[in-house]
Scaffold this active site. Sequence first.
Site, PDB file in Angstrom:
ATOM      1  N   THR A 132       0.856  -1.177   0.000  1.00 59.38           N
ATOM      2  CA  THR A 132       0.000   0.000   0.000  1.00 59.38           C
ATOM      3  C   THR A 132       0.897   1.235   0.000  1.00 59.38           C
ATOM      4  O   THR A 132       1.258   1.760   1.054  1.00 59.38           O
ATOM      5  CB  THR A 132      -0.928   0.034   1.229  1.00 59.38           C
ATOM      6  N   THR A 167      -1.029  -3.973   5.316  1.00 63.65           N
ATOM      7  CA  THR A 167      -1.402  -2.872   6.193  1.00 63.65           C
ATOM      8  C   THR A 167      -2.276  -1.887   5.420  1.00 63.65           C
ATOM      9  O   THR A 167      -1.909  -1.434   4.336  1.00 63.65           O
ATOM     10  CB  THR A 167      -0.153  -2.158   6.720  1.00 63.65           C
ATOM     11  N   ARG A 200       3.134  -8.852  10.746  1.00 69.93           N
ATOM     12  CA  ARG A 200       3.956  -8.171  11.753  1.00 69.93           C
ATOM     13  C   ARG A 200       5.395  -8.635  11.531  1.00 69.93           C
ATOM     14  O   ARG A 200       6.016  -9.215  12.416  1.00 69.93           O
ATOM     15  CB  ARG A 200       3.456  -8.495  13.157  1.00 69.93           C
ATOM     16  N   LYS A 254      -1.997  -2.841  13.689  1.00 65.98           N
ATOM     17  CA  LYS A 254      -0.788  -2.739  12.866  1.00 65.98           C
ATOM     18  C   LYS A 254      -0.418  -1.284  12.587  1.00 65.98           C
ATOM     19  O   LYS A 254       0.760  -0.906  12.657  1.00 65.98           O
ATOM     20  CB  LYS A 254      -0.983  -3.482  11.543  1.00 65.98           C
ATOM     21  N   CYS A 308       7.269   1.140   5.765  1.00 68.80           N
ATOM     22  CA  CYS A 308       6.254   1.088   6.817  1.00 68.80           C
ATOM     23  C   CYS A 308       6.118   2.423   7.547  1.00 68.80           C
ATOM     24  O   CYS A 308       5.171   3.162   7.333  1.00 68.80           O
ATOM     25  CB  CYS A 308       6.590  -0.032   7.819  1.00 68.80           C
ATOM     26  N   TYR A 368      17.748   1.812   3.680  1.00 73.35           N
ATOM     27  CA  TYR A 368      17.178   2.458   4.859  1.00 73.35           C
ATOM     28  C   TYR A 368      17.569   1.777   6.166  1.00 73.35           C
ATOM     29  O   TYR A 368      17.463   2.378   7.234  1.00 73.35           O
ATOM     30  CB  TYR A 368      15.645   2.534   4.748  1.00 73.35           C
ATOM     31  N   ARG A 376      13.427   2.405  -0.195  1.00 75.27           N
ATOM     32  CA  ARG A 376      12.207   3.200  -0.138  1.00 75.27           C
ATOM     33  C   ARG A 376      12.237   4.148   1.063  1.00 75.27           C
ATOM     34  O   ARG A 376      12.390   3.725   2.202  1.00 75.27           O
ATOM     35  CB  ARG A 376      10.986   2.284  -0.052  1.00 75.27           C
ATOM     36  N   ARG A 458      24.363   7.367  13.091  1.00 70.16           N
ATOM     37  CA  ARG A 458      23.796   6.223  13.822  1.00 70.16           C
ATOM     38  C   ARG A 458      24.595   5.813  15.048  1.00 70.16           C
ATOM     39  O   ARG A 458      24.354   4.739  15.586  1.00 70.16           O
ATOM     40  CB  ARG A 458      23.707   5.020  12.866  1.00 70.16           C
TER      41      ARG A 458
END
Length: 495
Positions: A132, A167, A200, A254, A308, A368, A376, A458
């Site tokens: 999605t 999701t 999940r 979710k 996500c 990522y 993405r 990081r």
Amino acid sequence: MTDPESRLDEQRPDRTDSPSDGTVDSPYGTTAPADRQRAALTDGSIPVAVYGLGKMGLPLAAVFADVTGNVVGADVDPAVVDSIEDGDCHVKREPGLAELVRETVDEGALAATPEPSKAANRAAIHVVVVPTPLTDEREPDLAALDAAVEAIGSGLSPGDAVFVECTVPPRTTTDRILPALEGESGLSRGEFGLACCPERTSSGRALEDIRGAYPKVVGGVDDESTRVAELVYGELNDQGVIPAADATTAEAVKVFEGLYRDVNIALANELATFTDEFGIDVREAIDLANTQPYCDIHDPGPGVGGHCIPYYPYFVIEPFETDAPLLRTARAVNDSMPAYTVDRLEAALSETGTALGDASVLVLGLTYRPGVEEIRASPALAITEKLDERGAAVYGVDPLLESFDEFERRGLTSIPLGAVDDQEFDAAVIVTPHEEFEALDWDALEPDDGKLVVVDGRDALADDAVPDAHRVYTIGTGSDGATDSTVEAEEGTDV
């Protein structure tokens, strides 16, 4: 078990709610005892179709095939289908997945087709796990879901069950999928099952997550749908199944998981921007605060990426009238971190007498997340673009990627990892700390006429990783807590 292609080409026999021979081939509405239903599921009497064979769909199809021995996966990409039919695995860096795909295909438990309607005609359980994405207006794009639902509806029979793993915005299952299935199939609610059973699963640990790193959540449009979903996923998940009150609640679970992480990371990122003014290591303060049981602040960084977390807030912000100022603010904070990272780099370079517009900058890690071949919404995309806009010569290295097209369009020149030591740079930005970077020769990167400036997004550098002569600024730590972002490395590499 028959050969996958042979089974796929056979017409599915008619099924009734209570077959006279005592067998079960319909999961929804049957009067057969639960143990007989479970046996029918695991002996292949109830055929399963999985729609979408990407990073999440293929692991799910393989686990279903391993458990049931009777799965056809549908994907509109013929190359994906051909790969699976050959027993190959196009999803990389998923421990155990390639072996499981090969095994289930060889055993005839897993087949694939580019025609979702063909899979629908032969399945009794339909599992949807398509992406999605967002439109340019940041609205949920449900086109792939709609297409899968249309195909399922064309082959839906009484007693079938449809499980939505992808999701989606809350109320999608009841307000969009249910009427679409009814309209396409001619069946009414109560003649088939429909439940939201959200995945999940994290990339790089898909099989572990599917099989039970934590419980499965399911919620149906009616009690029977929930019961069937609980029974089916109870055979897949060792941690068990938690039934939600309904499908919308399961959808919200979710989405809420992603929203929590986005807001929490935004808090950490905003706190990190106070590092120099506070004159402290904000990361240390976060770690100490987290020793209190009611505090769980995440780590700051150069941005939030993946398929996500950056997307789910818009599943709530856009489709509904209720305002969501906190979610919007969190998105704005996290979206601002690439620019903040470039600002810190520019400030550190200026202390060495180098303008960012005259600098050569190496971006380390373009995906990522470490170990995951996915760009993405990667922060490296925005960092590359902003460095290029400010005139820097941008170079990038990522050992996981084969194509750098998206980055090259933003002004980046890609370099193989093995060639990095052969070049000199004014600065480096650690965006995604792949383990392959641990062997970098930082001395070799330093220019002859100055010090190498490193912005560690990081907190990835070991104490002794970078030579003392270099200058290091860590997001959330600063340069050993000093307000001067270019404090000498002997004062600032304790990251």
